[in-house]
Every structure is written in structure tokens, then in C-alpha cells.
Design a protein around this motif. Structure first.
Motif, PDB file in Angstrom:
ATOM      1  N   ASP A  22      -8.508 -46.418  42.518  1.00 47.44           N
ATOM      2  CA  ASP A  22      -7.313 -45.674  42.920  1.00 47.44           C
ATOM      3  C   ASP A  22      -6.020 -46.199  42.310  1.00 47.44           C
ATOM      4  O   ASP A  22      -5.144 -45.416  41.965  1.00 47.44           O
ATOM      5  N   THR A  23      -5.895 -47.499  42.192  1.00 46.22           N
ATOM      6  CA  THR A  23      -4.629 -48.069  41.731  1.00 46.22           C
ATOM      7  C   THR A  23      -4.637 -48.323  40.234  1.00 46.22           C
ATOM      8  O   THR A  23      -3.743 -47.877  39.515  1.00 46.22           O
ATOM      9  N   TYR A  24      -5.657 -49.027  39.753  1.00 49.26           N
ATOM     10  CA  TYR A  24      -5.681 -49.364  38.334  1.00 49.26           C
ATOM     11  C   TYR A  24      -5.957 -48.156  37.445  1.00 49.26           C
ATOM     12  O   TYR A  24      -5.784 -48.229  36.237  1.00 49.26           O
ATOM     13  N   SER A  25      -6.353 -47.042  38.021  1.00 50.57           N
ATOM     14  CA  SER A  25      -6.557 -45.820  37.250  1.00 50.57           C
ATOM     15  C   SER A  25      -5.255 -45.026  37.107  1.00 50.57           C
ATOM     16  O   SER A  25      -5.171 -44.101  36.307  1.00 50.57           O
ATOM     17  N   ASN A  26      -4.237 -45.405  37.858  1.00 50.45           N
ATOM     18  CA  ASN A  26      -2.948 -44.709  37.828  1.00 50.45           C
ATOM     19  C   ASN A  26      -2.232 -45.033  36.519  1.00 50.45           C
ATOM     20  O   ASN A  26      -2.050 -46.194  36.165  1.00 50.45           O
ATOM     21  N   SER A  27      -1.790 -44.005  35.814  1.00 53.69           N
ATOM     22  CA  SER A  27      -1.169 -44.209  34.500  1.00 53.69           C
ATOM     23  C   SER A  27       0.114 -45.032  34.585  1.00 53.69           C
ATOM     24  O   SER A  27       0.418 -45.803  33.672  1.00 53.69           O
ATOM     25  N   THR A  28       0.849 -44.897  35.668  1.00 54.50           N
ATOM     26  CA  THR A  28       2.070 -45.692  35.843  1.00 54.50           C
ATOM     27  C   THR A  28       1.716 -47.169  35.992  1.00 54.50           C
ATOM     28  O   THR A  28       2.358 -48.035  35.379  1.00 54.50           O
ATOM     29  N   VAL A  29       0.688 -47.465  36.772  1.00 57.36           N
ATOM     30  CA  VAL A  29       0.242 -48.851  36.952  1.00 57.36           C
ATOM     31  C   VAL A  29      -0.272 -49.398  35.627  1.00 57.36           C
ATOM     32  O   VAL A  29       0.032 -50.544  35.254  1.00 57.36           O
ATOM     33  N   GLN A  30      -1.032 -48.602  34.889  1.00 59.47           N
ATOM     34  CA  GLN A  30      -1.551 -49.051  33.602  1.00 59.47           C
ATOM     35  C   GLN A  30      -0.416 -49.370  32.626  1.00 59.47           C
ATOM     36  O   GLN A  30      -0.471 -50.367  31.907  1.00 59.47           O
ATOM     37  N   LYS A  31       0.609 -48.539  32.634  1.00 57.43           N
ATOM     38  CA  LYS A  31       1.765 -48.777  31.761  1.00 57.43           C
ATOM     39  C   LYS A  31       2.482 -50.064  32.172  1.00 57.43           C
ATOM     40  O   LYS A  31       2.842 -50.888  31.323  1.00 57.43           O
ATOM     41  N   LEU A  32       2.689 -50.255  33.477  1.00 59.58           N
ATOM     42  CA  LEU A  32       3.343 -51.477  33.957  1.00 59.58           C
ATOM     43  C   LEU A  32       2.509 -52.715  33.651  1.00 59.58           C
ATOM     44  O   LEU A  32       3.056 -53.789  33.373  1.00 59.58           O
ATOM     45  N   ALA A  33       1.188 -52.579  33.684  1.00 57.29           N
ATOM     46  CA  ALA A  33       0.294 -53.718  33.435  1.00 57.29           C
ATOM     47  C   ALA A  33       0.426 -54.249  32.015  1.00 57.29           C
ATOM     48  O   ALA A  33       0.105 -55.414  31.749  1.00 57.29           O
ATOM     49  N   GLU A  34       0.935 -53.428  31.101  1.00 55.89           N
ATOM     50  CA  GLU A  34       1.134 -53.877  29.722  1.00 55.89           C
ATOM     51  C   GLU A  34       2.185 -54.983  29.638  1.00 55.89           C
ATOM     52  O   GLU A  34       2.228 -55.726  28.669  1.00 55.89           O
ATOM     53  N   GLU A  35       3.012 -55.092  30.669  1.00 55.11           N
ATOM     54  CA  GLU A  35       4.069 -56.102  30.694  1.00 55.11           C
ATOM     55  C   GLU A  35       3.580 -57.437  31.244  1.00 55.11           C
ATOM     56  O   GLU A  35       4.362 -58.382  31.346  1.00 55.11           O
TER      57      GLU A  35
END
Length: 98
Positions: free
Chosen positions: A67-80
Motif C-alpha cells: 500500500d505505501t511503497y507502491s505509491n508513486s509519491t512515496v517512490q519519488k520521495l524514496a529517491e532522496e
């Protein structure tokens, strides 16, 4: 095939599908599995470290992946971040420390 065997086979198939799907979502984020190496990389790059402690038997961990790690916003933030997944059952010392 008996009804009971059919239901068991159906349950197993659905469970494998869901588990496989959750793994695919979590893999959209670049995960490391070595915390000391990630901390060293953090020192070099200045990126903060995000640690996800999980276990294979943890339903909430699988829900987080799906549910969370599949969210595109979370994935984008994880790049940081330098992202680290640690199996809590295999790393009791790190679980106790953190």
C-alpha cells in the motif's frame, strides 16, 4: 477434486499472487540490505538513511510494501534516501539497537 481441496488450492493461488504482487511494489524502491554500507554511503553522499525493519511473517509489513511503497509519491520521495530493508528475524542485534 473435492470442494475442500479446490478451496485450499484457490487460497494458495491467491496468497501467492498477493505476496508476489507486494514484492513487486516494494522493489520499485531501490533497497539495500546492508546497514553499515548504507551508513557509509550516507556519509559520502549526504543522503539520509531510511530503514525498514520487517519479517517474512509480518502481515503489516506486507501491507506497507503493497500500500505505501507502491505509491508513486512515496517512490519519488524514496529517491532522496538511501533505503535499507532489514529482516528483523535475521538481525536481532539491529532490532534491539534501534
Amino acid at each position: 477434486m473435492s470442494k475442500r481441496i479446490f478451496i485450499s488450492a484457490l487460497f494458495l493461488t491467491v496468497s501467492l499472487f498477493l505476496f508476489r504482487g507486494a514484492s513487486a511494489y516494494a522493489s520499485a524502491i531501490s533497497w539495500k540490505h546492508d546497514l553499515p554500507a548504507a551508513l557509509e554511503e550516507s556519509q559520502k553522499t549526504g543522503k539520509p538513511v531510511m530503514v525498514d525493519f520487517y519479517t517474512e511473517w509480518c502481515g503489516w509489513c506486507k501491507k506497507l510494501d503493497a500500500d505505501t511503497y507502491s505509491n508513486s509519491t512515496v517512490q519519488k520521495l524514496a529517491e532522496e534516501f538511501i533505503n535499507v530493508k532489514i529482516d528483523g528475524d535475521k538481525s536481532n542485534d539491529l532490532v534491539a539497537k534501534y
